[in-house]
Design an enzyme around this catalytic site. Structure first.
Site, PDB file in Angstrom:
ATOM      1  N   ASP A  90     -25.374   9.452  -3.542  1.00  0.00           N
ATOM      2  CA  ASP A  90     -26.630   9.146  -2.868  1.00  0.00           C
ATOM      3  C   ASP A  90     -27.781   9.011  -3.853  1.00  0.00           C
ATOM      4  O   ASP A  90     -28.625   8.126  -3.712  1.00  0.00           O
ATOM      5  CB  ASP A  90     -26.960  10.227  -1.825  1.00  0.00           C
ATOM      6  CG  ASP A  90     -26.233   9.955  -0.522  1.00  0.00           C
ATOM      7  OD1 ASP A  90     -26.278   8.799  -0.060  1.00  0.00           O
ATOM      8  OD2 ASP A  90     -25.592  10.874   0.020  1.00  0.00           O
ATOM      9  N   CYS A 144     -21.279  16.789  -7.848  1.00  0.00           N
ATOM     10  CA  CYS A 144     -20.118  16.541  -6.993  1.00  0.00           C
ATOM     11  C   CYS A 144     -20.015  15.085  -6.533  1.00  0.00           C
ATOM     12  O   CYS A 144     -19.204  14.763  -5.668  1.00  0.00           O
ATOM     13  CB  CYS A 144     -20.114  17.479  -5.788  1.00  0.00           C
ATOM     14  SG  CYS A 144     -21.553  17.299  -4.743  1.00  0.00           S
ATOM     15  N   GLU A 191     -29.917  14.896  -4.204  1.00  0.00           N
ATOM     16  CA  GLU A 191     -29.477  13.511  -4.036  1.00  0.00           C
ATOM     17  C   GLU A 191     -30.622  12.585  -3.620  1.00  0.00           C
ATOM     18  O   GLU A 191     -30.409  11.426  -3.318  1.00  0.00           O
ATOM     19  CB  GLU A 191     -28.290  13.426  -3.064  1.00  0.00           C
ATOM     20  CG  GLU A 191     -28.405  14.264  -1.815  1.00  0.00           C
ATOM     21  CD  GLU A 191     -27.115  14.339  -0.991  1.00  0.00           C
ATOM     22  OE1 GLU A 191     -26.126  13.655  -1.313  1.00  0.00           O
ATOM     23  OE2 GLU A 191     -27.116  15.096   0.001  1.00  0.00           O
ATOM     24  N   HIS A 227       0.819  -1.203   0.000  1.00  0.00           N
ATOM     25  CA  HIS A 227       0.000   0.000   0.000  1.00  0.00           C
ATOM     26  C   HIS A 227       0.854   1.255   0.000  1.00  0.00           C
ATOM     27  O   HIS A 227       0.481   2.270  -0.567  1.00  0.00           O
ATOM     28  CB  HIS A 227      -0.947  -0.026   1.207  1.00  0.00           C
ATOM     29  CG  HIS A 227      -2.099  -0.953   0.990  1.00  0.00           C
ATOM     30  ND1 HIS A 227      -2.677  -1.680   1.994  1.00  0.00           N
ATOM     31  CD2 HIS A 227      -2.770  -1.275  -0.128  1.00  0.00           C
ATOM     32  CE1 HIS A 227      -3.670  -2.406   1.501  1.00  0.00           C
ATOM     33  NE2 HIS A 227      -3.735  -2.183   0.216  1.00  0.00           N
TER      34      HIS A 227
HETATM   35  C1  PEP Z   1     -23.062  12.417  -2.983  1.00  0.00           C
HETATM   36  O1  PEP Z   1     -23.953  11.848  -2.324  1.00  0.00           O
HETATM   37  O2  PEP Z   1     -22.897  12.240  -4.210  1.00  0.00           O
HETATM   38  C2  PEP Z   1     -22.101  13.312  -2.318  1.00  0.00           C
HETATM   39  C3  PEP Z   1     -21.219  14.008  -3.001  1.00  0.00           C
HETATM   40  O3  PEP Z   1     -22.134  13.384  -0.958  1.00  0.00           O
HETATM   41  P1  PEP Z   1     -21.530  12.272   0.010  1.00  0.00           P
HETATM   42  O4  PEP Z   1     -20.738  11.295  -0.840  1.00  0.00           O
HETATM   43  O5  PEP Z   1     -20.684  13.023   0.985  1.00  0.00           O
HETATM   44  O6  PEP Z   1     -22.741  11.661   0.624  1.00  0.00           O
HETATM   45 MG    MG Z   2     -24.478  12.517  -0.351  1.00  0.00          MG
END
Ligand code: PEP
Ligand code: MG
Length: 826
Positions: free
Chosen positions: A714, A761, A690, A447
């Site tokens: 999510d 994101c 999400e 690793h």
């Molecule tokens: C997501 O749900 O895509 C996100 C960016 O938030 P997290 O991964 O922190 O839940």
């Molecule tokens: Mg999320």
């Protein structure tokens, strides 16, 4: 280096063992024999003086391990000790390990630079491999382990993924087993191992299951059928692994060294470094054993240390996922499973209560046993996992003893020389200070090697041990591409290395410089590329990789690794520090997203939810804990003065939630104004999309906020009704599924119709295959982990919006993830 002495009645036997052992390490270990007696008629016997001389001939402060055959050999060795001065005697260890297997295991460990306690543990665990081959399961002390209850169900399956049951699949196997009440046992039928517990990461990983091996899984209990079905699905799906990923074929450089100052090793991470060396010797803790009367308190001490270790690792995990990406950071997930391994914990508990020894000693003895198991495996990849075992073991020991870990505080840039580096050591290295890494152990699949490559630090591992003798401050030239290093290189070599280094640096700088340019498509559309970060330290990494702002600051890191929430002042300091480094670039701060896969025990002590992902998480939690929410909002608003800060709310499902959050925000704004505490006049407010309900209501939500950011991690799980942490449904929960992509399209359209911008994101944004689709769907901003930025920007600059729109339209019409991927792969 630890020295070894073989004491035997028979000189021939001792010479044979010596020959066998030294062959393993090409004679690099000091090994002496004391065998037979000087009586031609009766040559069999042992002589204490000979033993004493043999010890003296291999003695060093690192210690000597003495292995004996039987009977009077032990007495002679004990007497020999009495002839030695007290200071030396302390460093001599008589070992009960079997002579042949013990000697071989001990020399291999000594040659690898292990300390005396590790060498002893190796020797003592040397029978494990043989026993397991014969179907007898023993621990390092010769105890038979794993009494298995009669199973009522059994399935047999063949393992198909490339590396067999290595660390990650083993972790998934254990994670799946642990979700059921049934007792699960697993057995490697191909090697004829005996069954081990399916909820023990160490036992499952050390079964040595490789590609093509057949395993038997048995289960006892009410939900045995369901458990077996889940494990079968997991294995049939290849543990969700993409077997097209093959680690780089890095091999030991076999070119003969040209001069005595030239050293060779394994080319582990490319690049050239020229700098003085600095030795790094992390202090390895070896506990002192003592008797305890109150075994319950002792066990509690250990529990507390394990809990604290878990918190440290969770924090490390969140930093690592930004610094080196989510996939590599999963290393630390395996560390967490290790700390939860019931077999390991039972073994430690047993030692504390039965032997009445202190927690440190009991813990270390069991960790050493586990490490020995990994070392005796044939599979080189699995053997490397021993680094992780030692890493976690030392972390708990440090916390138990209240010792601070070795801190590497360099004044000048240097090449780091060490016998070994743990993943925790490596992930904390600063590439500006550590120009190169050179270790005497390790391999391309360790690793640490993976992390060095991700951090862009040239590294040569498995280096000749002579490097350990080189003094601190000596100039070294290191070429990580060919696996060689030169100590005080001669002028001509230095010149060649310098030229290569400059070429390498120029290539690196140009890649980074390109990443500093805006991402503009061939037909002139600019897409903002932002970073997802989880700490102050990550901001620099984000900027140097070309981030134009922070699209997601996961504020959970502020709440991790502690026992109470951060204060307003603590939060303020962090938000201000990040905003300052960003110098007016946007900083989107997501309010606390606790719950689901991000539990925080001190905030939700009594709350046990059957479905945490469908429970009180994200904004729902904050609206139930208004004071906690207000504290965070106050800190964000105060930090916003003169900065480009925006607020983002996670897990929004209803318009009502947004309205409620806005009401609290404006209440906090007026309270701060009344108290004459400065805040920015206006602050942008956005939400994460999400939850499918938010997509359906996107038009109404868009009227309430200034921007959207789509969280596909999510969103995919809620759209596909599949838990994002459940390996059985990994294939289902893929953001490239047309169902998820259609949701993205709907959200973008609603946002643009309402005149607000929309970003994405989730991890999908970092997948190069997804870039044309996301571009075609019209996203205005993409936010990814910092190492993914240069590639993302490059992909955008090679695409046109027109062509991408056509690809996106086609993708939305497909039936499956596979079909979508096939379109974008061509
Ligand atoms: C997501 O749900 O895509 C996100 C960016 O938030 P997290 O991964 O922190 O839940
Ligand atoms: Mg999320």
């Amino acid at each position: 280096m630890v020295g070894i002495v073989i004491v035997s009645h028979s000189k021939q036997l001792a010479l044979g063992v010596q020959e066998l052992a030294m062959q393993m390490v090409q004679g690099t270990v000091a090994l002496a024999i004391a065998a037979g007696i000087a009586d031609p008629d009766h040559p069999l016997g042992t002589d204490p003086i000979q033993v004493q001389e043999a010890i003296a001939s291999v003695f060093s402060d690192d210690g000597v391990l003495v292995l004996m055959d039987l009977g009077s050999a032990l007495m002679s060795a004990e007497m020999a000790l009495e002839f030695l001065p007290e200071a030396q005697r302390q460093k001599i260890h008589l070992c009960a390990a079997p002579l042949v297997e013990g000697a071989i295991a001990a020399v291999v460990a000594a040659a690898a630079g292990r300390n005396i306690h590790q060498v002893i543990a190796e020797a003592q665990g040397a029978l494990i491999a043989k026993a397991s081959q014969l179907g007898i399961d023993i621990n390092a002390n010769g105890h038979v382990t794993n009494p298995q209850p009669p199973a009522n169900k059994e399935i047999r399956l063949t393992i198909n993924n490339r590396f067999g049951l290595h660390a990650r699949p083993a972790a998934r196997f254990v994670g799946t087993s642990a979700r059921f009440g049934a007792q699960i046992w697993v057995q490697n039928l191909t090697t004829g191992s005996s069954p081990v517990r399916g909820d023990s990461i160490n036992q499952v990983a050390t079964l040595g299951v490789r590609q093509g091996h057949e395993i038997a899984i048995s289960a006892t209990g009410n939900d045995a059928d369901a458990a077996l079905a889940a494990l079968q699905a997991l294995i049939t799906n290849n543990f969700g692994e993409d077997d097209t990923i093959i680690p780089p074929p890095l091999v030991k450089n076999t070119v003969t060294p040209q001069s005595p100052s030239e050293l060779s090793g394994i080319a582990a991470s490319p690049g050239v470094a020229i700098a003085p060396i600095v030795h790094y010797q992390p202090s390895i803790l070896t506990p002192t054993q003592y008797h305890v009367d109150d075994v319950e308190t002792e066990w509690q001490r250990l529990q507390n240390a394990i809990q604290a270790a878990k918190q440290e690792i969770e924090t490390l995990f969140s930093h690592a996922s930004v610094q080196i990406g989510d996939a590599e950071a999963a290393i630390f997930d395996a560390h967490l499973l290790f700390l939860a391994d019931p077999v390991l914990l039972e073994a430690v508990h047993h030692r504390i209560s039965e032997e009445q020894i202190n927690a440190e000693t009991a813990w270390q003895l069991v960790v050493d046993e586990v490490a020995s198991r990994y070392r005796t495996l044939e599979d080189a990849y699995l053997q490397e996992r021993v680094d992780d075992v030692i890493d976690v073991g030392q972390r708990v020991l440090r916390l138990l003893t209240g010792t601070v870990g070795t801190v590497l505080d360099l004044q000048e840039p240097a090449i780091l020389v060490a016998t070994d580096l743990t993943p925790s050591d490596t992930v904390g290295l600063d590439p500006k200070k550590i120009l190169g890494i050179c270790t005497t152990s390790g391999s391309s699949t360790s690793h640490s090697a993976i992390i060095a490559r991700t951090l862009g630090i040239p590294a040569v591992l498995g280096m000749d041990v002579q490097v350990l003798q080189v003094e601190d401050g000596t100039l070294m030239g290191l070429d990580g591409e060919i696996g060689r290093a030169w100590v005080e290189p001669e002028a001509d070599i230095l010149e060649l290395l310098e030229t290569k280094r400059q070429a390498w640096q120029t290539a690196q700088l140009s890649a980074k410089a390109k990443a500093q340019q805006p991402a503009i498509t061939l037909d002139n559309r600019q897409v903002s590329v932002f970073a997802n970060i989880g700490s102050i330290a990550d901001v620099q990494a984000a900027l140097s990789n070309g981030a134009e702002g922070v699209g997601l600051l996961r504020t959970e890191f502020l709440y991790l690794g502690r026992t109470s929430p951060p204060t307003e002042e603590e939060q303020l300091a962090v938000y201000q520090a990040i905003a300052q480094v960003l110098e007016q670039r946007p900083l989107i701060i997501r309010t606390l997203d606790v719950g689901g896969d991000k539990p925080l025990p001190y905030l939700r002590p009594q709350l046990i939810e059957a479905n945490p992902f469908l429970g009180c998480r994200g904004i729902r939690f904050c609206l139930h804990h208004v004071e906690l929410f207000k504290t965070q909002l106050r800190a964000i608003l105060r930090a916003s003065v003169g900065q480009n800060i925006k607020i983002m709310l996670p897990m929004i499902a209803t318009v009502g939630e947004v309205k409620a959050a806005k009401a609290i925000l404006s209440q906090v704004q007026s309270e701060l104004c009344q108290a004459d505490i400065p805040i920015a006049e206006a602050i942008s407010l956005g939400i994460m999309i999400e939850v499918p309900a938010a997509v359906a209501m996107a038009d109404q939500l868009a009227a309430e906020v200034d921007f959207f950011s789509i969280g596909t991690n999510d969103l995919s799980q809620y759209v596909m009704a599949g838990d994002r942490t459940n390996p059985q449904v990994t294939n289902l929960v893929d953001a490239m599924h047309p169902a998820v992509l259609r949701m993205v399209q709907q959200t973008v359209q609603a946002a643009h119709q309402a005149g607000i911008w929309v970003g994405l994101c989730g991890e999908l944004a970092a997948d190069p295959l997804a870039t044309p689709i996301l571009l075609g769907l019209g996203l205005d901003e993409l936010s990814v982990n910092p190492p993914a930025i240069p590639t993302l920007k490059q992909s955008i600059s090679q695409l046109s919006v027109v062509a991408s729109e056509a690809i996106a339209i086609m993708a939305l019409q497909q039936e499956s993830v596979e079909q979508v991927k096939a379109i974008v792969s061509h």
